[in-house]
Each structure stands twice: as structure tokens, then as C-alpha cells.
Design a protein around this motif. Structure first.
Motif, PDB file in Angstrom:
ATOM      1  N   LYS B 107       0.843  -1.196   0.000  1.00 23.69           N
ATOM      2  CA  LYS B 107       0.000   0.000   0.000  1.00 23.69           C
ATOM      3  C   LYS B 107       0.881   1.249   0.000  1.00 23.69           C
ATOM      4  CE  LYS B 107      -3.822  -1.994   2.528  1.00 23.69           C
ATOM      5  NZ  LYS B 107      -4.220  -2.367   3.878  1.00 23.69           N
ATOM      6  N   ARG B 108       0.289   2.347  -0.464  1.00 21.24           N
ATOM      7  CA  ARG B 108       1.078   3.568  -0.585  1.00 21.24           C
ATOM      8  C   ARG B 108       1.572   4.040   0.788  1.00 21.24           C
ATOM      9  NH1 ARG B 108      -1.960   8.444  -3.077  1.00 21.24           N
ATOM     10  NH2 ARG B 108      -2.585   6.864  -4.574  1.00 21.24           N
ATOM     11  N   GLU B 109       0.735   3.882   1.809  1.00 21.45           N
ATOM     12  CA  GLU B 109       1.118   4.369   3.141  1.00 21.45           C
ATOM     13  C   GLU B 109       2.261   3.559   3.718  1.00 21.45           C
ATOM     14  OE1 GLU B 109      -2.656   2.986   3.328  1.00 21.45           O
ATOM     15  OE2 GLU B 109      -2.386   4.294   1.614  1.00 21.45           O
ATOM     16  N   GLY B 112       7.022   3.733   2.914  1.00 26.22           N
ATOM     17  CA  GLY B 112       8.124   4.394   3.605  1.00 26.22           C
ATOM     18  C   GLY B 112       8.761   3.558   4.687  1.00 26.22           C
ATOM     19  N   SER B 113       8.198   2.414   5.051  1.00 27.84           N
ATOM     20  CA  SER B 113       8.703   1.675   6.210  1.00 27.84           C
ATOM     21  C   SER B 113       9.131   0.267   5.799  1.00 27.84           C
ATOM     22  CB  SER B 113       7.608   1.596   7.276  1.00 27.84           C
ATOM     23  OG  SER B 113       6.476   1.002   6.706  1.00 27.84           O
ATOM     24  N   HIS B 114       9.665  -0.472   6.779  1.00 30.98           N
ATOM     25  CA  HIS B 114       9.996  -1.879   6.563  1.00 30.98           C
ATOM     26  C   HIS B 114       8.723  -2.701   6.724  1.00 30.98           C
ATOM     27  CE1 HIS B 114      14.395  -1.663   6.607  1.00 30.98           C
ATOM     28  NE2 HIS B 114      14.237  -0.638   7.441  1.00 30.98           N
ATOM     29  N   SER B 115       8.605  -3.790   5.961  1.00 32.71           N
ATOM     30  CA  SER B 115       7.539  -4.746   6.277  1.00 32.71           C
ATOM     31  C   SER B 115       7.988  -6.144   5.910  1.00 32.71           C
ATOM     32  CB  SER B 115       6.222  -4.383   5.604  1.00 32.71           C
ATOM     33  OG  SER B 115       6.444  -3.846   4.337  1.00 32.71           O
ATOM     34  N   LEU B 116       7.355  -7.114   6.538  1.00 29.16           N
ATOM     35  CA  LEU B 116       7.787  -8.506   6.418  1.00 29.16           C
ATOM     36  C   LEU B 116       6.582  -9.388   6.112  1.00 29.16           C
ATOM     37  CD1 LEU B 116      10.416 -10.220   6.986  1.00 29.16           C
ATOM     38  CD2 LEU B 116       9.344 -10.754   9.168  1.00 29.16           C
ATOM     39  N   ILE B 117       6.682 -10.157   5.048  1.00 31.54           N
ATOM     40  CA  ILE B 117       5.640 -11.155   4.742  1.00 31.54           C
ATOM     41  C   ILE B 117       6.176 -12.495   5.236  1.00 31.54           C
ATOM     42  CG2 ILE B 117       4.200 -12.147   2.934  1.00 31.54           C
ATOM     43  CD1 ILE B 117       3.990  -9.120   3.182  1.00 31.54           C
ATOM     44  N   PRO B 118       5.515 -13.128   6.192  1.00 31.72           N
ATOM     45  CA  PRO B 118       6.086 -14.350   6.778  1.00 31.72           C
ATOM     46  C   PRO B 118       6.109 -15.512   5.792  1.00 31.72           C
ATOM     47  CG  PRO B 118       3.914 -13.914   7.674  1.00 31.72           C
ATOM     48  CD  PRO B 118       4.265 -12.738   6.845  1.00 31.72           C
ATOM     49  N   VAL B 119       6.999 -16.472   6.057  1.00 34.31           N
ATOM     50  CA  VAL B 119       7.074 -17.667   5.232  1.00 34.31           C
ATOM     51  C   VAL B 119       5.782 -18.468   5.426  1.00 34.31           C
ATOM     52  CG1 VAL B 119       8.327 -18.868   7.049  1.00 34.31           C
ATOM     53  CG2 VAL B 119       8.452 -19.716   4.733  1.00 34.31           C
ATOM     54  N   GLY B 120       5.288 -19.074   4.368  1.00 32.23           N
ATOM     55  CA  GLY B 120       4.061 -19.864   4.468  1.00 32.23           C
ATOM     56  C   GLY B 120       2.802 -19.045   4.327  1.00 32.23           C
ATOM     57  N   THR B 121       2.900 -17.806   3.891  1.00 30.21           N
ATOM     58  CA  THR B 121       1.694 -16.995   3.666  1.00 30.21           C
ATOM     59  C   THR B 121       0.854 -17.609   2.546  1.00 30.21           C
ATOM     60  OG1 THR B 121       2.824 -15.006   4.369  1.00 30.21           O
ATOM     61  CG2 THR B 121       0.874 -14.706   3.013  1.00 30.21           C
ATOM     62  N   SER B 146      12.133  -3.233   2.013  1.00 33.86           N
ATOM     63  CA  SER B 146      12.852  -2.087   2.592  1.00 33.86           C
ATOM     64  C   SER B 146      12.092  -0.818   2.236  1.00 33.86           C
ATOM     65  CB  SER B 146      14.266  -2.024   2.016  1.00 33.86           C
ATOM     66  OG  SER B 146      14.946  -3.216   2.284  1.00 33.86           O
ATOM     67  N   PRO B 147      12.350   0.281   2.950  1.00 31.91           N
ATOM     68  CA  PRO B 147      11.654   1.522   2.616  1.00 31.91           C
ATOM     69  C   PRO B 147      11.880   1.901   1.156  1.00 31.91           C
ATOM     70  CG  PRO B 147      12.824   1.754   4.675  1.00 31.91           C
ATOM     71  CD  PRO B 147      13.198   0.419   4.145  1.00 31.91           C
ATOM     72  N   GLY B 148      10.819   2.282   0.480  1.00 33.13           N
ATOM     73  CA  GLY B 148      10.927   2.687  -0.912  1.00 33.13           C
ATOM     74  C   GLY B 148      10.549   1.600  -1.892  1.00 33.13           C
ATOM     75  N   GLU B 149      10.567   0.333  -1.440  1.00 38.91           N
ATOM     76  CA  GLU B 149      10.226  -0.753  -2.367  1.00 38.91           C
ATOM     77  C   GLU B 149       8.711  -0.934  -2.419  1.00 38.91           C
ATOM     78  OE1 GLU B 149      14.039  -3.735  -2.244  1.00 38.91           O
ATOM     79  OE2 GLU B 149      12.565  -3.889  -0.644  1.00 38.91           O
ATOM     80  N   LYS B 150       8.188  -0.986  -3.630  1.00 39.91           N
ATOM     81  CA  LYS B 150       6.740  -1.094  -3.763  1.00 39.91           C
ATOM     82  C   LYS B 150       6.306  -2.519  -4.099  1.00 39.91           C
ATOM     83  CE  LYS B 150       2.761   0.999  -5.920  1.00 39.91           C
ATOM     84  NZ  LYS B 150       2.227   1.520  -7.154  1.00 39.91           N
ATOM     85  N   THR B 151       6.952  -3.125  -5.102  1.00 40.48           N
ATOM     86  CA  THR B 151       6.556  -4.456  -5.559  1.00 40.48           C
ATOM     87  C   THR B 151       7.742  -5.392  -5.473  1.00 40.48           C
ATOM     88  OG1 THR B 151       4.987  -3.461  -7.063  1.00 40.48           O
ATOM     89  CG2 THR B 151       5.598  -5.719  -7.511  1.00 40.48           C
ATOM     90  N   LYS B 152       7.473  -6.611  -4.952  1.00 34.82           N
ATOM     91  CA  LYS B 152       8.545  -7.617  -4.896  1.00 34.82           C
ATOM     92  C   LYS B 152       7.974  -8.969  -5.250  1.00 34.82           C
ATOM     93  CE  LYS B 152      12.591  -7.188  -2.249  1.00 34.82           C
ATOM     94  NZ  LYS B 152      13.292  -7.384  -0.983  1.00 34.82           N
ATOM     95  N   LYS B 153       8.844  -9.814  -5.808  1.00 39.44           N
ATOM     96  CA  LYS B 153       8.394 -11.142  -6.230  1.00 39.44           C
ATOM     97  C   LYS B 153       9.029 -12.210  -5.357  1.00 39.44           C
ATOM     98  CE  LYS B 153       7.468  -9.851 -10.948  1.00 39.44           C
ATOM     99  NZ  LYS B 153       7.950  -9.772 -12.308  1.00 39.44           N
TER     100      LYS B 153
END
Lengths: 160, 385
Positions: B107-109, B112-121, B146-153
């Protein structure tokens, strides 16, 4: 008189008074066949998979009433043994002295070519019957509740 | 061993008369055994033939269980096959899961921050198609933004074992758990196709091939089969005369697709213990020629634009692009047109203007120059008119 019924091994009981294989004929064989039909569930005899009475999908938690069972039992016995019978009635009869405070099921049957007036009474205890089908009671308790024309069909264990 | 495998072997034996099939060890029908017993008992005085009499119930149970034992006995030959092949060191290769690539967008909000998608989602589908309804994918690793990253595979394995040839894009879009920073998710491509469990007939065939030639690789077909067994989906084995000019008369060029298996194939095939004499084996990735341009297609009825695109994309993925491509295909245009015209919903391909996706060279110039280790790959940038 009852040649058309033939002779066969009775499973109720499996041995006679002399401790031998219980080979019977006539009314005794017919009674044992009726008990077999009542005790078996469909699928238990693999070559005749519809033989027996199917258990209810949902059994009541409160006291079971034999009303539905009477209809089902009569239909099933008629289907499997009807070719031997002139008449068949399945009734509940709880006021007999022998079954005081108990519910009894009477299978009243009249075989073909019966010379006398009247019919035969095969009596079994309702609670013993349902108990042995749901494995809550032993087969021995069931045996003691069975009577043919008011006389016990089975002797107590050990009395030969 | 499951009964299914027994029937698979029987089917295989019917097709391949070189293997002598074994007769059924027990052939009697339980009904016949039962009536025989009842006949015999009637002669002994038990005259009642009613199915409710005691001896009938015992005879019925007896004949039935004898028949079950006979059935197990009849499975014995198949079991012997299996144990014999195990003795030779051959085991069935297990099934594996297909792996799909998931693309998570934040999401756009949250950017700016770090976020983590856990394994097994878990990611599921909205589709009601019976083929895909129960499909889900589970991520195989943690995904860190990491901050600034929008899309990751990230790769994710599907929940169904077995081979999957293709999977439509944008199918897996639903996250049943709440994942605050994630705006949307979608699947992009299949990373691994997965594999069905090997059947016993295929195991028998593998065993026979191995006994015939051992681990030594002799003929061109040996090299081809071995490369296929190591995970390549397309293999071209080229004797020396096709290669770049060199002085080695006994050299062999092997082109494989996909490029990821080149190392594995090279390690296995080029070892000195496996080749005869001083044969030199060179393994290289298939030379992929990206194709782009325009194809004019006439569709039979009023299809939506997305349906038309899906139709063409499916045909290309299943019949034209690797692993279904043809090595050094000089009849590429004809093959593409035929495949498209045979697709239900398309009736004509009047015109094609294809070119190299990077150099822009028209395909008419490319075709005569095709070499047997080259494959055409149609790119996504192709336009359908």
C-alpha cells in the motif's frame, strides 16, 4: 409338515443341548432366521449386502420408541422370509408379566401350510435388542430375553 | 502398493508384448464358490438354501474372504516386479509441487517503512472454475520490503502435487489472512512445472533401458534420454558436423532448454566414466531467439478482448514456445499459423509481420540462418490485430 423350510444350522444358539452343532428345521429354523435378519446390518453379509436392518442415521438421545422400528422390521422380515410366511405382524407388548417394567417386541408369524389355527410368537426384549446392536449389551443378555411362544429359546450357559 | 498400479501394469503389458504377462493365480468368482458350498452342504443334510440360515451366512463369509485373499494373491506378480526393480536399485521418483512466482505490492502508506511477509503466507483464488477453485499457494521464504520498495516477487509452492503445464496469470489474488501493508498480490509465471509420481510401467521401461546399456552413454539417443531425465524439457544432440569448426572429430554438442539445467546436465554427461573412449561432450544452453511483431487474426465469434488474448496466449504457450518448440525451425511461420488456425475460436491468420525482438531483423531473414541449436521464443510484446 415344514419341509419347504428345510434344515440348517441355527446361529441362535450355535450348539444344542448335547454340545453339538445346532442343526434344526421347521419353526426353530424360521425363528433363528428371523433373529438373524433382525440382528444383521446391511453389508455384514458380503454376498447379500442388503440383508439386515439399517441403523438409523440419527438416533434419539432420549428413550427410543420402537414405533418406527416395528414398521421397518416387518418390512425387512417380509422381504427376506416372506416366501415362507402366510402372515406376519410385528408388535410391541409391554404389559406381559414376564416382561414386567420392560418393553418387549413380538414377532408374530404364521408359516405356510400351518395346520392349526393361530400363529407363533417370537418375543425379544427391546432394550436388549438395541443394546446388542449398538454394542452396549452382551449377546448373553439378549439371548436371555428371547422366547418362542413364551418359552426361552436359549438355555442358560453351562446347563446342558 | 495401491491397486491402481496393478491395473497400470496390466495395461502396459497389453501394449508391450515383449514382456510375458503372468496369469491370474486365483480366478474363482465368490458367488460361484458360495453356490458350490451350498450344493455340497445340501447333500450332507443342510437342505435350507435361504441366505438367512446359519450355514449360508458362514459360507458367504468364507467364500468372500477366500476371494479377498485370492485378490491379494493376484497382486503378487506386480509386487514381484516392484521388488525386483528395487533390487536393481530403481525406485519410483516421487511427485513434486509446481512452484509459482507471486508478486506482492504494498500500500502507498506502507512504502516508507519496513515490512515482512512471513514464510508460508497463503494466497488463494477468486475463480469458480472447478480446475482452479481449490488452488492455493504458500510462500517458501520470508519476503522483506525495505523503505521505498513497492513491488517484490517471491516463489510459492502450490497446494496440489503433480505436473501443471500452465497457470493463468492473475489467478491467485486472495489473501485469507489480514496482511496490513499489502495492497494486492498476483501470480506471474510458473517457475517449476512440478512432476507426477512415476508410474510402475515407466519404472519398468527405465529399468529395461538401464539393463540394456548400463550407465554408459553410447548413442545420441542415450545422451538425449539422460538429459531429459535430468530435468531438461528440450534436448538437441548434435554430432560434430553441426558444431563450430574444431579439430575434434569425436566431439558432441548438446543443446538443452531450460538454461537452468545446463550445469547439472554437463556434470552428469560430460564425466569421463560415462562416455566411451575419448568422446568430448559439450553442453550448452539453447540459443533462444526472441520474436516480436504483429499477427493479424480473425476470430470466429464475438469474443471479449481479454478472451481473444487468452486464446492466443494459451496456444502459443502450449504449442509454439519451449518446451514445445522445434529445433532450428525453418517452417516457424507455417507452424505458428497452423497452430493458431486449429485453435477453436480462430478461423484465419491472414497476415504476420514478425521480427527479432531486439535487433528488429524481419523473420524472413532469420529463417534461412537458423541452426539446429536455436529456438524461437515469442515474446509478450507481440501484438494481436
Amino acid at each position: 409338515m415344514y419341509e419347504y423350510i428345510g434344515t440348517g444350522i441355527s446361529l441362535w444358539p450355535t450348539s444344542n443341548k448335547r454340545g453339538q452343532l445346532n442343526v434344526v428345521g421347521g419353526i426353530e429354523l424360521l425363528s433363528s432366521q428371523i433373529i438373524t435378519v433382525l440382528l444383521l446390518k446391511p453389508g455384514e453379509d458380503p454376498l447379500h449386502p442388503t440383508l439386515g436392518i439399517a441403523p438409523d442415521l440419527y438416533e434419539p438421545l432420549s428413550n427410543e420408541v420402537p414405533t418406527f422400528f416395528l414398521y421397518k422390521a416387518e418390512e425387512t422380515i417380509q422381504k427376506w422370509l416372506g416366501h415362507f410366511l402366510d402372515g406376519l405382524w410385528v408388535r410391541t407388548n409391554s404389559d406381559r408379566a414376564f416382561y414386567e417394567n420392560r418393553i418387549a417386541i413380538d414377532v408374530i408369524f404364521r408359516p405356510k401350510q400351518e395346520p392349526k389355527e393361530g400363529a407363533f410368537y417370537l418375543t425379544l426384549g427391546w432394550h436388549e435388542y438395541t443394546g446388542v446392536r449398538s454394542a452396549n449389551k452382551t449377546i448373553e443378555e439378549f439371548r436371555q430375553s428371547v422366547a418362542l411362544n413364551g418359552e426361552p429359546l436359549f438355555l442358560p450357559e453351562g446347563k446342558i | 502398493m495401491k491397486y491402481q498400479e496393478h491395473f497400470e501394469i496390466l495395461e502396459y503389458l497389453e501394449q508391450d508384448p515383449n514382456i510375458v504377462s503372468s496369469p491370474d493365480l486365483w480366478q474363482d468368482d465368490p458367488e460361484k464358490v458360495f453356490s458350490d458350498i451350498m450344493e455340497r452342504l445340501a447333500q450332507q443334510g443342510l437342505t435350507s438354501k435361504d441366505p438367512t440360515s446359519g450355514h449360508s451366512i458362514l459360507a458367504s463369509a468364507f467364500s468372500w474372504y477366500i476371494n479377498r485373499l485370492g485378490y491379494e494373491l493376484n497382486l503378487k506378480p506386480a509386487w514381484e516386479w516392484y521388488q525386483f526393480l528395487r533390487l536393481l536399485g530403481l525406485e519410483r521418483t516421487p511427485a513434486s509441487y509446481p512452484v509459482v512466482e507471486l508478486s506482492f505490492t504494498r500500500k502507498r502508506e506502507a512504502i516508507g517503512s519496513h515490512s515482512l511477509i512471513p514464510v508460508g503466507t497463503e494466497v488463494r483464488t477468486h475463480s469458480n472454475d472447478p480446475e482452479y477453485r481449490d488452488l492455493a499457494a504458500y510462500t517458501v521464504d520470508e519476503l522483506h520490503f525495505s523503505p521505498g520498495e513497492k513491488t517484490k516477487k517471491i516463489p510459492a509452492r502450490l497446494n496440489e502435487l503433480g505436473k501443471k503445464e500452465s497457470l493463468p496469470e492473475g489467478l491467485l489474488v486472495k489473501i485469507p489472512r489480514v496482511l496490513g501493508p499489502i495492497d494486492r498480490v498476483t501470480n506471474t509465471r510458473l517457475l517449476r512445472f512440478g512432476r507426477d509420481r512415476e508410474s510402475i510401467p515407466s519404472l519398468i521401461k527405465r529399468g529395461r533401458d538401464r539393463i540394456r546399456r548400463g550407465d554408459i552413454l553410447v548413442s545420441l539417443e542415450d545422451f538425449r534420454q539422460e538429459a531429459l531425465a535430468l530435468g531438461a524439457t528440450q534436448v538437441a544432440v548434435l554430432p560434430q558436423r553441426y558444431g563450430v569448426p574444431n579439430n575434434y572429430a569425436n566431439s558432441l554438442r548438446i543443446a538443452v532448454y531450460p538454461p537452468t539445467v545446463v550445469d547439472v546436465v554437463e556434470q552428469s554427461l560430460a564425466s569421463e566414466e560415462r562416455v566411451v573412449g575419448s568422446q568430448i561432450v559439450e553442453v550448452q544452453s539453447a540459443d533462444l531467439i526472441p520474436i516480436s511483431g504483429e499477427i493479424q487474426i480473425k476470430f470466429t465469434n464475438d469474443l471479449a478482448q481479454s478472451e481473444k488474448m487468452n486464446l492466443v496466449a494459451k496456444t502459443i504457450a502450449n504449442q509454439i514456445n519451449p518446451p514445445h518448440a522445434v529445433w532450428g525451425d525453418r517452417d516457424f511461420k507455417g507452424r505458428l499459423a497452423t497452430a493458431l488456425e486449429r485453435t477453436e475460436g480462430i478461423y484465419a491468420v491472414p497476415k504476420m509481420a514478425l521480427k527479432h525482438a531486439r535487433t528488429g531483423e524481419p523473420i524472413e531473414d532469420l529463417l534461412p540462418k537458423m541452426t539446429p541449436w536455436q529456438l524461437f521464443v515469442i515474446q509478450k510484446s507481440i501484438r494481436i490485430i
